[in-house]
Scaffold this active site. Structure first.
Site, PDB file in Angstrom:
ATOM      1  N   THR A 244       0.766  -1.074   0.029  1.00 12.51           N
ATOM      2  CA  THR A 244       0.090   0.206   0.011  1.00 12.51           C
ATOM      3  C   THR A 244       0.913   1.337  -0.112  1.00 12.51           C
ATOM      4  OG1 THR A 244      -1.424   1.373   1.317  1.00 12.51           O
ATOM      5  CG2 THR A 244      -0.152  -0.240   2.533  1.00 12.51           C
ATOM      6  N   ASP A 245       0.125   2.263  -0.283  1.00 16.04           N
ATOM      7  CA  ASP A 245       1.142   3.637  -0.480  1.00 16.04           C
ATOM      8  C   ASP A 245       0.871   4.152   1.024  1.00 16.04           C
ATOM      9  OD1 ASP A 245      -2.036   4.501   0.033  1.00 16.04           O
ATOM     10  OD2 ASP A 245      -1.720   5.788  -1.517  1.00 16.04           O
ATOM     11  N   GLU A 246       0.264   3.542   1.885  1.00 14.18           N
ATOM     12  CA  GLU A 246       0.274   4.028   3.400  1.00 14.18           C
ATOM     13  C   GLU A 246       1.665   3.939   4.019  1.00 14.18           C
ATOM     14  OE1 GLU A 246      -3.090   3.621   5.832  1.00 14.18           O
ATOM     15  OE2 GLU A 246      -4.558   3.560   4.035  1.00 14.18           O
TER      16      GLU A 246
ATOM     17  N   TYR B 189      -1.966  -0.370  10.848  1.00 13.81           N
ATOM     18  CA  TYR B 189      -2.043  -1.116   9.871  1.00 13.81           C
ATOM     19  C   TYR B 189      -0.765  -0.736   8.735  1.00 13.81           C
ATOM     20  CZ  TYR B 189      -3.277  -1.608   4.733  1.00 13.81           C
ATOM     21  OH  TYR B 189      -3.520  -1.840   3.409  1.00 13.81           O
TER      22      TYR B 189
ATOM     23  N   LYS C 190       2.070  -3.355   7.483  1.00 16.74           N
ATOM     24  CA  LYS C 190       2.381  -3.363   6.119  1.00 16.74           C
ATOM     25  C   LYS C 190       3.874  -3.041   5.686  1.00 16.74           C
ATOM     26  CE  LYS C 190      -0.020  -4.781   2.977  1.00 16.74           C
ATOM     27  NZ  LYS C 190      -0.490  -5.918   2.267  1.00 16.74           N
TER      28      LYS C 190
HETATM   29  P1  NAD Z   1      -9.714  -7.159   2.164  1.00 19.01           P
HETATM   30  O1  NAD Z   1      -9.710  -6.951   3.763  1.00 19.01           O
HETATM   31  O2  NAD Z   1     -10.998  -6.712   1.419  1.00 19.01           O
HETATM   32  O3  NAD Z   1      -9.500  -8.672   1.774  1.00 19.01           O
HETATM   33  C1  NAD Z   1      -8.379  -9.371   2.437  1.00 19.01           C
HETATM   34  C2  NAD Z   1      -8.689 -10.897   2.340  1.00 19.01           C
HETATM   35  O4  NAD Z   1      -7.560 -11.634   3.103  1.00 19.01           O
HETATM   36  C3  NAD Z   1      -9.933 -11.424   2.781  1.00 19.01           C
HETATM   37  O5  NAD Z   1     -10.500 -12.315   1.812  1.00 19.01           O
HETATM   38  C4  NAD Z   1      -9.614 -12.388   4.102  1.00 19.01           C
HETATM   39  O6  NAD Z   1     -10.479 -13.304   4.325  1.00 19.01           O
HETATM   40  C5  NAD Z   1      -8.193 -12.811   3.739  1.00 19.01           C
HETATM   41  N1  NAD Z   1      -7.237 -12.928   5.075  1.00 19.01           N
HETATM   42  C6  NAD Z   1      -7.168 -12.137   6.037  1.00 19.01           C
HETATM   43  N2  NAD Z   1      -6.339 -12.577   7.098  1.00 19.01           N
HETATM   44  C7  NAD Z   1      -5.932 -13.770   6.495  1.00 19.01           C
HETATM   45  C8  NAD Z   1      -5.244 -14.812   7.042  1.00 19.01           C
HETATM   46  N3  NAD Z   1      -4.558 -14.619   8.169  1.00 19.01           N
HETATM   47  N4  NAD Z   1      -4.777 -15.932   6.142  1.00 19.01           N
HETATM   48  C9  NAD Z   1      -5.475 -16.169   4.940  1.00 19.01           C
HETATM   49  N5  NAD Z   1      -6.396 -14.877   4.575  1.00 19.01           N
HETATM   50  C10 NAD Z   1      -6.595 -14.107   5.343  1.00 19.01           C
HETATM   51  O7  NAD Z   1      -8.314  -6.577   1.627  1.00 19.01           O
HETATM   52  P2  NAD Z   1      -8.146  -5.629   0.095  1.00 19.01           P
HETATM   53  O8  NAD Z   1      -8.852  -4.355   0.334  1.00 19.01           O
HETATM   54  O9  NAD Z   1      -8.731  -6.590  -0.950  1.00 19.01           O
HETATM   55  O10 NAD Z   1      -6.754  -5.592   0.124  1.00 19.01           O
HETATM   56  C11 NAD Z   1      -5.786  -6.739  -0.301  1.00 19.01           C
HETATM   57  C12 NAD Z   1      -4.486  -6.294  -0.260  1.00 19.01           C
HETATM   58  O11 NAD Z   1      -4.050  -5.032  -1.069  1.00 19.01           O
HETATM   59  C13 NAD Z   1      -3.911  -5.989   1.195  1.00 19.01           C
HETATM   60  O12 NAD Z   1      -2.659  -6.729   1.164  1.00 19.01           O
HETATM   61  C14 NAD Z   1      -3.989  -4.311   1.226  1.00 19.01           C
HETATM   62  O13 NAD Z   1      -3.064  -4.127   2.140  1.00 19.01           O
HETATM   63  C15 NAD Z   1      -3.610  -4.183  -0.091  1.00 19.01           C
HETATM   64  N6  NAD Z   1      -4.045  -2.994  -0.549  1.00 19.01           N
HETATM   65  C16 NAD Z   1      -5.213  -2.467  -0.438  1.00 19.01           C
HETATM   66  C17 NAD Z   1      -5.760  -1.300  -0.960  1.00 19.01           C
HETATM   67  C18 NAD Z   1      -7.204  -0.989  -0.971  1.00 19.01           C
HETATM   68  O14 NAD Z   1      -7.526   0.269  -1.256  1.00 19.01           O
HETATM   69  N7  NAD Z   1      -8.249  -1.513  -0.439  1.00 19.01           N
HETATM   70  C19 NAD Z   1      -4.774  -0.385  -1.603  1.00 19.01           C
HETATM   71  C20 NAD Z   1      -3.579  -0.779  -1.578  1.00 19.01           C
HETATM   72  C21 NAD Z   1      -3.210  -2.094  -1.141  1.00 19.01           C
HETATM   73  O1  DAU Z   2      -4.058   3.957   0.498  1.00 20.53           O
HETATM   74  C1  DAU Z   2      -4.476   2.659   0.369  1.00 20.53           C
HETATM   75  C2  DAU Z   2      -5.256   2.283   1.497  1.00 20.53           C
HETATM   76  O2  DAU Z   2      -6.637   2.793   1.372  1.00 20.53           O
HETATM   77  C3  DAU Z   2      -5.158   0.657   2.097  1.00 20.53           C
HETATM   78  O3  DAU Z   2      -4.044   0.347   2.089  1.00 20.53           O
HETATM   79  C4  DAU Z   2      -6.251   0.479   2.712  1.00 20.53           C
HETATM   80  O4  DAU Z   2      -6.304  -0.933   2.923  1.00 20.53           O
HETATM   81  C5  DAU Z   2      -7.555   0.777   2.557  1.00 20.53           C
HETATM   82  O5  DAU Z   2      -8.565   0.401   3.466  1.00 20.53           O
HETATM   83  C6  DAU Z   2      -7.523   2.478   2.089  1.00 20.53           C
HETATM   84  O6  DAU Z   2      -6.987   3.137   3.343  1.00 20.53           O
HETATM   85  P1  DAU Z   2      -7.911   4.460   4.056  1.00 20.53           P
HETATM   86  O7  DAU Z   2      -7.908   4.594   5.413  1.00 20.53           O
HETATM   87  O8  DAU Z   2      -7.431   5.494   3.088  1.00 20.53           O
HETATM   88  O9  DAU Z   2      -9.578   3.771   3.535  1.00 20.53           O
HETATM   89  P2  DAU Z   2     -10.729   4.305   4.139  1.00 20.53           P
HETATM   90  O10 DAU Z   2     -11.891   3.801   3.113  1.00 20.53           O
HETATM   91  O11 DAU Z   2     -11.022   3.646   5.616  1.00 20.53           O
HETATM   92  O12 DAU Z   2     -10.825   5.791   4.251  1.00 20.53           O
HETATM   93  C7  DAU Z   2     -10.674   6.660   3.195  1.00 20.53           C
HETATM   94  C8  DAU Z   2     -10.829   7.968   3.766  1.00 20.53           C
HETATM   95  O13 DAU Z   2     -12.041   8.505   4.314  1.00 20.53           O
HETATM   96  C9  DAU Z   2      -9.816   8.450   4.979  1.00 20.53           C
HETATM   97  O14 DAU Z   2      -9.488   9.839   4.842  1.00 20.53           O
HETATM   98  C10 DAU Z   2     -10.736   8.167   6.214  1.00 20.53           C
HETATM   99  C11 DAU Z   2     -12.100   8.546   5.785  1.00 20.53           C
HETATM  100  N1  DAU Z   2     -13.123   8.057   6.490  1.00 20.53           N
HETATM  101  C12 DAU Z   2     -13.385   6.875   6.250  1.00 20.53           C
HETATM  102  C13 DAU Z   2     -14.471   6.012   6.833  1.00 20.53           C
HETATM  103  C14 DAU Z   2     -14.684   4.618   7.008  1.00 20.53           C
HETATM  104  C15 DAU Z   2     -14.469   8.960   6.919  1.00 20.53           C
HETATM  105  O15 DAU Z   2     -14.197  10.160   6.735  1.00 20.53           O
HETATM  106  N2  DAU Z   2     -15.607   8.191   7.180  1.00 20.53           N
HETATM  107  C16 DAU Z   2     -15.543   7.052   7.374  1.00 20.53           C
HETATM  108  O16 DAU Z   2     -16.622   6.425   7.775  1.00 20.53           O
END
Ligand code: NAD
Ligand code: DAU
Length: 351
Positions: A132-134, A157, A161
């Site tokens: 992730t970019d975080e 988190y 990562k």
């Molecule tokens: P998600 O939470 O939707 O899915 C995670 C999946 O991993 C789920 O299916 C869960 O059951 C599985 N999982 C969790 N713990 C596990 C374990 N111990 N063993 C096996 N499986 C397990 O997550 P996502 O948003 O699809 O993110 C997927 C990946 O991409 C993550 O590594 C996250 O850090 C990265 N990522 C997410 C975003 C985003 O915006 N969502 C952006 C950049 C990177």
């Molecule tokens: O940048 C990549 C990341 O993006 C991934 O690595 C993470 O897995 C993914 O969850 C996401 O993280 P964020 O914290 O940016 O996403 P989230 O949707 O939780 O929040 C987006 C923005 O909105 C953040 O600034 C927090 C704000 N927010 C979020 C929620 C859930 C609100 O204002 N209200 C809310 O209820």
């Protein structure tokens, strides 16, 4: 060419799009989806491909070393695409240890088993770590995250990562494990669990419930359509250089409050509500602890080296996303019943 791939976390949001892409695009690849099916994992995300002959689901935990060993023995994987993770920042603030366990120990377990199985015949093998970019921390109003930006994680988190990224790089340098990494910005699209901002807001607007915006809604995120992320992973998996990191992003920065107003406008149109109806649901709530101000990715390396670029304008992608949620009410109802209710209580009713 025949390959046998392990995709972890394939029942989650991004993982399910990656599994679908690989299963459909590469019929000669055997795709094994390993997922623990936590609250975020949902096999309903994969109903359309579950019967394909080149797809297998294995329920299991990435921290379970014996299980990972057995799977490597059974399938002789030559590639791993590792997405399984605890992924929600707010949950990491509530329960950091769960994130350390899955994201750090789970990644290290996979690396270690891959190293042992591939030792001495690493050619043609690849461990792809999805991050992730975080990990880069928080930007001010100016600048972009590049692959050279120093790590500065600020939530449990992102710290977990960042730690997993460091282990992946350590295995490359120390054991010559063939690895590649990518760090992506915020994804949006279908099958996104409604604890994250966009699907949560769609769900609440649909039910005329308050839409919680943290702080003043000034925080900025760089949004990318999930299918574009899956395409980038495909490109990097096949053409990325070993040991390298590729940043993936949408060149698409939105202040949270502006994004929510756009979403409200789309929802009013789709639900045939009078303009301005959904915006009345916007409710400013207590800010997230340690809330990162701004993320923005410079994806130039991926574009110039491997030719990837995002395919969709945000407005178009958001409209598609809303249409998907409205057409898939059962999916949304199923994931927001049960344990989701408790999480929602704990997260929002304390404010
Ligand atoms: P998600 O939470 O939707 O899915 C995670 C999946 O991993 C789920 O299916 C869960 O059951 C599985 N999982 C969790 N713990 C596990 C374990 N111990 N063993 C096996 N499986 C397990 O997550 P996502 O948003 O699809 O993110 C997927 C990946 O991409 C993550 O590594 C996250 O850090 C990265 N990522 C997410 C975003 C985003 O915006 N969502 C952006 C950049 C990177
Ligand atoms: O940048 C990549 C990341 O993006 C991934 O690595 C993470 O897995 C993914 O969850 C996401 O993280 P964020 O914290 O940016 O996403 P989230 O949707 O939780 O929040 C987006 C923005 O909105 C953040 O600034 C927090 C704000 N927010 C979020 C929620 C859930 C609100 O204002 N209200 C809310 O209820």
């Amino acid at each position: 060419m025949k390959r046998t791939l392990l995709i972890t976390g394939g029942a989650g949001f991004i993982g399910s799009h990656v599994v679908r892409l690989f299963v459909n695009k590469y019929p000669d690849y055997q795709v094994v989806n390993l997922d623990a099916l936590t609250y975020a994992g949902n096999l309903e995300n994969l109903l359309d491909i579950q019967d394909k002959p080149n797809y297998v689901f294995e329920k299991g935990d990435i921290t379970d070393e014996a299980r990972i060993e057995a799977l490597f023995g059974q399938y002789a994987f030559d590639g791993v695409i590792h997405l399984a993770a605890e992924s929600h920042v707010d949950r990491s603030i509530m329960d950091p240890l769960a994130f350390i366990k899955t994201n750090v120990l789970g990644t290290a377990t996979l690396l270690n088993v891959a190293r042992q199985h591939w030792k001495g015949h690493e050619d043609g093998k690849l461990f792809y770590h999805v991050s992730t970019d975080e990990v880069y921390g928080s930007l001010g109003q100016e600048g972009l995250f590049t692959e050279q930006t120093p790590y500065d994680p600020r939530s449990p988190y992102s710290a977990s990562k960042a730690s997993s990224d460091h282990f992946v790089k350590a295995y490359y340098h120390t054991y010559h494990l063939p690895v590649v990494l990518s760090n992506c910005s915020n994804n949006y699209g279908s099958n996104h669990f409604p604890e994250k901002l966009i699907p949560l807001a769609i769900h609440n607007i649909k039910h005329s419930k308050p839409v919680p915006v943290y702080g003043k809604g000034d925080n900025i995120r760089d949004w990318l359509f999930v299918e574009d992320h899956a395409r980038a992973i495909d490109t990097i998996f096949h053409h990325g250089r070993l040991g390298e990191t590729y940043n993936i992003g949408g060149f698409n920065e939105w202040k949270n409050i502006d994004l929510i107003h756009l979403l409200c406008k789309i929802m009013d149109e789709k639900l045939q509500r009078a303009p301005g109806t959904s915006a009345q649901l916007i409710t400013f709530v207590k800010d997230r602890a340690g809330h990162d101000l701004r993320y923005a990715i410079d994806a130039t390396k991926l574009n110039t080296e491997l030719g990837w670029s995002p395919s969709l304008q945000f407005e178009e992608g958001l409209e598609k996303t809303v249409a998907w949620y409205l057409a898939n009410e059962t999916w949304l109802d199923n994931v927001t019943s049960g344990a989701y209710q408790q999480y929602y209580q704990d997260q929002y009713n304390k404010r």
